[in-house]
Design an enzyme around this catalytic site. Structure first.
Site, PDB file in Angstrom:
ATOM      1  N   LYS A   1      -7.829  -8.653 -14.798  1.00  0.00           N
ATOM      2  CA  LYS A   1      -7.508  -9.613 -13.732  1.00  0.00           C
ATOM      3  C   LYS A   1      -6.464 -10.629 -14.157  1.00  0.00           C
ATOM      4  O   LYS A   1      -6.184 -10.808 -15.346  1.00  0.00           O
ATOM      5  CB  LYS A   1      -8.795 -10.258 -13.210  1.00  0.00           C
ATOM      6  CG  LYS A   1      -9.553  -9.255 -12.324  1.00  0.00           C
ATOM      7  CD  LYS A   1     -10.705  -9.823 -11.580  1.00  0.00           C
ATOM      8  CE  LYS A   1     -11.281  -8.724 -10.656  1.00  0.00           C
ATOM      9  NZ  LYS A   1     -12.587  -9.080 -10.127  1.00  0.00           N
TER      10      LYS A   1
ATOM     11  N   ARG B   1     -17.932  -4.266 -14.905  1.00  0.00           N
ATOM     12  CA  ARG B   1     -17.105  -3.399 -14.047  1.00  0.00           C
ATOM     13  C   ARG B   1     -15.715  -3.343 -14.677  1.00  0.00           C
ATOM     14  O   ARG B   1     -15.019  -4.354 -14.724  1.00  0.00           O
ATOM     15  CB  ARG B   1     -17.059  -3.987 -12.641  1.00  0.00           C
ATOM     16  CG  ARG B   1     -16.269  -3.163 -11.641  1.00  0.00           C
ATOM     17  CD  ARG B   1     -16.262  -3.831 -10.268  1.00  0.00           C
ATOM     18  NE  ARG B   1     -15.532  -3.040  -9.303  1.00  0.00           N
ATOM     19  CZ  ARG B   1     -14.207  -3.063  -9.166  1.00  0.00           C
ATOM     20  NH1 ARG B   1     -13.476  -3.837  -9.931  1.00  0.00           N
ATOM     21  NH2 ARG B   1     -13.617  -2.308  -8.244  1.00  0.00           N
TER      22      ARG B   1
HETATM   23  N1  HH2 Z   1     -13.318  -6.915  -8.278  1.00  0.00           N
HETATM   24  C1  HH2 Z   1     -12.527  -6.094  -7.564  1.00  0.00           C
HETATM   25  C2  HH2 Z   1     -13.091  -5.176  -6.666  1.00  0.00           C
HETATM   26  N2  HH2 Z   1     -14.429  -5.077  -6.532  1.00  0.00           N
HETATM   27  N3  HH2 Z   1     -16.606  -5.787  -7.123  1.00  0.00           N
HETATM   28  C3  HH2 Z   1     -17.405  -6.592  -7.814  1.00  0.00           C
HETATM   29  N4  HH2 Z   1     -18.739  -6.507  -7.688  1.00  0.00           N
HETATM   30  N5  HH2 Z   1     -16.908  -7.516  -8.694  1.00  0.00           N
HETATM   31  C4  HH2 Z   1     -15.571  -7.673  -8.895  1.00  0.00           C
HETATM   32  O1  HH2 Z   1     -15.168  -8.560  -9.684  1.00  0.00           O
HETATM   33  C5  HH2 Z   1     -14.680  -6.831  -8.145  1.00  0.00           C
HETATM   34  C6  HH2 Z   1     -15.241  -5.882  -7.247  1.00  0.00           C
HETATM   35  C7  HH2 Z   1     -11.049  -6.168  -7.729  1.00  0.00           C
HETATM   36  O2  HH2 Z   1     -10.607  -5.288  -8.720  1.00  0.00           O
HETATM   37  P1  HH2 Z   1      -9.973  -3.838  -8.435  1.00  0.00           P
HETATM   38  O3  HH2 Z   1     -10.942  -2.953  -7.738  1.00  0.00           O
HETATM   39  O4  HH2 Z   1      -9.418  -3.287  -9.670  1.00  0.00           O
HETATM   40  O5  HH2 Z   1      -8.724  -4.139  -7.502  1.00  0.00           O
HETATM   41  P2  HH2 Z   1      -8.500  -4.006  -5.940  1.00  0.00           P
HETATM   42  O6  HH2 Z   1      -9.516  -4.820  -5.225  1.00  0.00           O
HETATM   43  O7  HH2 Z   1      -7.095  -4.514  -5.744  1.00  0.00           O
HETATM   44  O8  HH2 Z   1      -8.659  -2.560  -5.585  1.00  0.00           O
END
Ligand code: HH2
Length: 305
Positions: A240, A274
């Site tokens: 992040k 995660r």
């Molecule tokens: N962060 C993201 C997405 N889902 N779910 C939980 N429970 N906690 C988190 O911190 C979290 C999440 C964002 O990360 P990422 O999936 O890599 O990116 P994007 O939302 O742009 O797909």
């Protein structure tokens, strides 16, 4: 204090008499599978069904304890994220998700979670064999809590404030840890009142969601105060942007920062991490565990008893 604590065992019950055991000594590793064209660190990388399946099975092979499938980017708007991700209709989210989920379910017993804010998507995903629901809006869809109460599956409630599109513009906390804990606690009690089994609820401080870089760091530093709410904790800090602020690296080069957070969280008994980098995170956790075990083995029998 033990670095990796083994005295906090809890069980999440999955469909089909399967379980996810938490607190076994190291956090569980949830591998991220983004089926999106626009995720912040890996958007578009796994956009074909074949490529997505390959990555999911690779994460299983690397030792992931579960895989989180997301078909809508939740990148917040404002700040370093620019305009934020484009919200997608349920039909588009399902078109991305179901072909992968169905084939993955047919090939593995690995626990699969679906990262969605929409009850319609969660319902279809559970029918297609998903085992748990990861809801970054913590039940904002009015249909979500009823569905999850009926289904009885584990649920991740993540903290966020306001609409994703404007989230990074409207940051206002007086005391980020106290307020996140209070707001998560409220969501937890609302979920229980709506009929969701408390034992199936996991809490997440929502690193990067409507928080400044320093507020993210404060939340990690004080993660014990979120644990004090009495439910297992999930942390999603992998790659992040606050890590980019520290190291000056773009998302795909934030492994060292992500691992530092993983080590910090493991030492504070966070239950689930995660992460995008499953293999490296498990190597880190295995090493921590080996150090811990060696200390136990080095003790004399009297000391160890
Ligand atoms: N962060 C993201 C997405 N889902 N779910 C939980 N429970 N906690 C988190 O911190 C979290 C999440 C964002 O990360 P990422 O999936 O890599 O990116 P994007 O939302 O742009 O797909």
């Amino acid at each position: 204090m033990a670095i990796l604590d083994t005295d906090h065992r809890r069980v999440l019950t999955l469909p089909g008499q399967r379980v996810l055991e938490l607190g076994r000594g190291r956090p569980l590793v949830m591998g991220v599978l983004n089926l999106t064209p626009d995720s912040f660190s890996d958007g578009g990388l796994f956009a074909t069904v074949e490529r997505a399946l390959e990555r999911a099975l690779e994460m299983e092979h690397e030792g992931a304890d579960l895989v989180d499938l997301g078909a809508e980017s939740t990148r917040p708007g404002g700040g370093v994220y620019g305009g934020g991700a484009r919200p997608v209709p349920a039909s588009e989210e399902l078109d991305r998700l179901l072909p992968v989920l169905e084939r993955l379910r047919a090939s593995t017993e690995l626990p699969l979670s679906v990262d969605t804010r929409k009850a319609a998507v969660a319902r279809a995903a559970l029918e297609a064999g998903a085992d748990l629901v990861n809801d970054v809006s913590a039940l904002a869809d009015p249909e979500m809590s009823g569905l999850l109460a009926d289904e009885g599956v584990p649920v991740v409630l993540m903290h966020s404030r306001g609409e994703l599109e404007r989230m990074q513009h409207d940051i206002a906390f007086d005391d980020v840890v106290r307020e996140v804990a209070e707001e998560l606690s409220r969501r937890l009690e609302e979920a229980v009142s709506a009929g969701i089994d408390r034992r199936q609820l996991v809490l997440d401080p929502g690193i990067g969601f409507g928080k400044t870089a320093s507020q993210n760091l404060t939340l990690l530093r004080e993660i014990d105060q979120i644990r004090a709410l009495g439910r297992p904790i999930l942390v999603g800090a992998s790659r992040k942007s606050f890590l980019g602020r520290i190291t000056g690296r773009p998302p795909a080069e934030r492994l060292a920062g992500s691992l530092a957070v993983a080590a910090w969280c493991a030492a504070r008994r966070v239950d689930i991490l995660r992460v995008h980098d499953v293999r490296e995170t498990l190597e880190l956790l295995d090493t921590l565990e080996a150090i811990q075990r060696s200390r136990d083995e080095d003790r004399s029998p009297e000391e160890a008893s």
